[in-house]
Design a protein around this motif. Structure first.
Motif, mmCIF file in Angstrom:
data_model
loop_
_atom_site.group_PDB
_atom_site.id
_atom_site.type_symbol
_atom_site.label_atom_id
_atom_site.label_comp_id
_atom_site.label_asym_id
_atom_site.label_seq_id
_atom_site.Cartn_x
_atom_site.Cartn_y
_atom_site.Cartn_z
ATOM 1 N N HIS A 61 0.834 -1.204 0.000
ATOM 2 C CA HIS A 61 0.000 0.000 0.000
ATOM 3 C C HIS A 61 0.868 1.254 0.000
ATOM 4 O O HIS A 61 0.686 2.161 -0.816
ATOM 5 N N MET A 62 1.840 1.316 0.889
ATOM 6 C CA MET A 62 2.717 2.481 0.999
ATOM 7 C C MET A 62 3.533 2.691 -0.276
ATOM 8 O O MET A 62 3.633 3.794 -0.792
ATOM 9 N N ARG A 63 4.106 1.596 -0.809
ATOM 10 C CA ARG A 63 4.940 1.739 -2.011
ATOM 11 C C ARG A 63 4.113 2.140 -3.228
ATOM 12 O O ARG A 63 4.570 2.910 -4.078
ATOM 13 N N THR A 64 2.904 1.619 -3.327
ATOM 14 C CA THR A 64 2.042 1.965 -4.469
ATOM 15 C C THR A 64 1.607 3.424 -4.393
ATOM 16 O O THR A 64 1.614 4.131 -5.413
ATOM 17 N N ILE A 65 1.247 3.875 -3.215
ATOM 18 C CA ILE A 65 0.891 5.292 -3.059
ATOM 19 C C ILE A 65 2.077 6.172 -3.445
ATOM 20 O O ILE A 65 1.936 7.158 -4.171
ATOM 21 N N ARG A 66 3.268 5.808 -2.970
ATOM 22 C CA ARG A 66 4.468 6.601 -3.285
ATOM 23 C C ARG A 66 4.724 6.626 -4.796
ATOM 24 O O ARG A 66 5.036 7.675 -5.374
ATOM 25 N N LEU A 67 4.585 5.468 -5.458
ATOM 26 C CA LEU A 67 4.797 5.401 -6.906
ATOM 27 C C LEU A 67 3.826 6.328 -7.643
ATOM 28 O O LEU A 67 4.230 7.125 -8.498
ATOM 29 N N LEU A 68 2.533 6.224 -7.323
ATOM 30 C CA LEU A 68 1.528 7.056 -8.003
ATOM 31 C C LEU A 68 1.731 8.537 -7.702
ATOM 32 O O LEU A 68 1.662 9.387 -8.594
ATOM 33 N N ASP A 69 1.972 8.851 -6.436
ATOM 34 C CA ASP A 69 2.167 10.233 -6.015
ATOM 35 C C ASP A 69 3.348 10.859 -6.752
ATOM 36 O O ASP A 69 3.242 11.938 -7.341
ATOM 37 N N ASN A 70 4.497 10.162 -6.758
ATOM 38 C CA ASN A 70 5.692 10.692 -7.427
ATOM 39 C C ASN A 70 5.477 10.840 -8.930
ATOM 40 O O ASN A 70 5.828 11.866 -9.523
ATOM 41 N N THR A 92 -4.271 9.252 -21.633
ATOM 42 C CA THR A 92 -4.246 10.630 -22.150
ATOM 43 C C THR A 92 -5.085 11.572 -21.294
ATOM 44 O O THR A 92 -5.011 12.786 -21.472
ATOM 45 N N VAL A 93 -5.905 11.026 -20.389
ATOM 46 C CA VAL A 93 -6.754 11.861 -19.534
ATOM 47 C C VAL A 93 -6.593 11.440 -18.074
ATOM 48 O O VAL A 93 -6.328 10.266 -17.800
ATOM 49 N N PRO A 94 -6.676 12.351 -17.128
ATOM 50 C CA PRO A 94 -7.025 13.770 -17.275
ATOM 51 C C PRO A 94 -5.912 14.609 -17.882
ATOM 52 O O PRO A 94 -6.096 15.769 -18.218
ATOM 53 N N PHE A 95 -4.716 14.011 -18.041
ATOM 54 C CA PHE A 95 -3.589 14.588 -18.765
ATOM 55 C C PHE A 95 -2.709 13.396 -19.140
ATOM 56 O O PHE A 95 -2.913 12.284 -18.631
ATOM 57 N N PRO A 96 -1.752 13.569 -20.051
ATOM 58 C CA PRO A 96 -0.919 12.424 -20.428
ATOM 59 C C PRO A 96 -0.168 11.836 -19.224
ATOM 60 O O PRO A 96 0.516 12.552 -18.497
ATOM 61 N N VAL A 97 -0.357 10.537 -19.021
ATOM 62 C CA VAL A 97 0.239 9.821 -17.893
ATOM 63 C C VAL A 97 0.909 8.568 -18.431
ATOM 64 O O VAL A 97 0.330 7.857 -19.250
ATOM 65 N N ASP A 98 2.131 8.306 -17.976
ATOM 66 C CA ASP A 98 2.847 7.081 -18.344
ATOM 67 C C ASP A 98 3.611 6.622 -17.101
ATOM 68 O O ASP A 98 4.586 7.250 -16.696
ATOM 69 N N ILE A 99 3.138 5.528 -16.476
ATOM 70 C CA ILE A 99 3.715 5.065 -15.220
ATOM 71 C C ILE A 99 4.123 3.599 -15.360
ATOM 72 O O ILE A 99 3.312 2.753 -15.735
ATOM 73 N N ASP A 100 5.387 3.326 -15.053
ATOM 74 C CA ASP A 100 5.889 1.955 -15.015
ATOM 75 C C ASP A 100 5.451 1.347 -13.690
ATOM 76 O O ASP A 100 6.026 1.633 -12.635
ATOM 77 N N LEU A 101 4.432 0.504 -13.707
ATOM 78 C CA LEU A 101 3.884 -0.068 -12.484
ATOM 79 C C LEU A 101 4.819 -1.092 -11.856
ATOM 80 O O LEU A 101 4.709 -1.376 -10.657
ATOM 81 N N THR A 102 5.762 -1.611 -12.626
ATOM 82 C CA THR A 102 6.716 -2.565 -12.058
ATOM 83 C C THR A 102 7.749 -1.864 -11.184
ATOM 84 O O THR A 102 8.488 -2.524 -10.446
#
Length: 199
Positions: free
Chosen positions: A55-64, A183-193
């Motif tokens: 939970h903590m690591r996923t929040i940190r990944l998304l937040d950053n 592409t919404v709400p703005f362009p997002v590209d996140i490496d979930l690994t």
């Protein structure tokens, strides 16, 4: 043994008793001794369980990631409450709001009309709230985007929803493993690994 002692409190501790009709969004700022991250759902206080590493690591990944990718017209918040109405003030794990919605350093919440994305990382005790209750409430309040994040073998899987303004309900837009590219709400590209990598 008393319930108070189970929580490390003395036997004289007075548990908050809700007023007739339940608590209000404003009460959340006034009630003493609430545990961190207390939410208000349907006029009732909801206490969260201790956070897991996932939970903590996923929040940190998304937040950053969102912080670095959001255009200037947006602000990213982590574990910050949103007033949906007088009886509901949840605390999304990560959210994106329009810049300027925060009116000062002592602000304790955002208003739903300022929020464009609410993201919830599902915990063992929040499954029903994150899959059913919160999406319905976020959609009813007009929040355009909702992400529900669940774990699969230690990696986040992101379920993406977008608001249908006619029905005031969310429409599923996709399930993302390994990489979240939108592409919404703005362009997002996140490496979930990257959730497991030290940062």
């Amino acid at each position: 043994m008393s319930a108070a002692r189970d929580y490390g409190l003395d036997d004289d501790y007075e548990w908050p008793r809700p007023p007739v009709g339940g608590w209000t969004a404003d009460d959340l700022d006034e009630l003493p001794n609430l545990p961190p991250h207390t939410e208000l759902i349907d006029g009732s206080l909801v206490f969260v369980s201790p956070q897991t590493t996932f939970h903590m690591r996923t929040i940190r990944l998304l937040d950053n990631a969102l912080f670095h990718q959001a255009p200037d017209e947006f602000e990213v918040y982590r574990e910050f409450t949103v007033t949906l109405n007088n009886r509901n003030r949840p605390e999304p794990d990560v959210l994106v709001a329009r810049a300027g919605a925060d009116t000062g350093p002592k602000r304790t919440r955002l208003l739903c009309e300022d929020v464009v994305l609410a993201a919830e990382v599902v915990s063992q005790d929040s499954v029903d709230r994150d899959r059913e209750v919160k999406p319905r409430k976020y959609a009813g309040a007009g929040i355009a985007h909702y992400w529900r994040v669940e774990g699969n073998d230690g990696l986040p899987v992101v379920y993406v929803y977008e608001l249908d303004p006619m029905t005031k309900s969310y429409v599923p837009m996709g399930i993302f493993h390994n990489r979240l590219k939108l592409t919404v709400p703005f362009p997002v590209d996140i490496d979930l690994t990257a959730v497991d990598r030290r940062r």
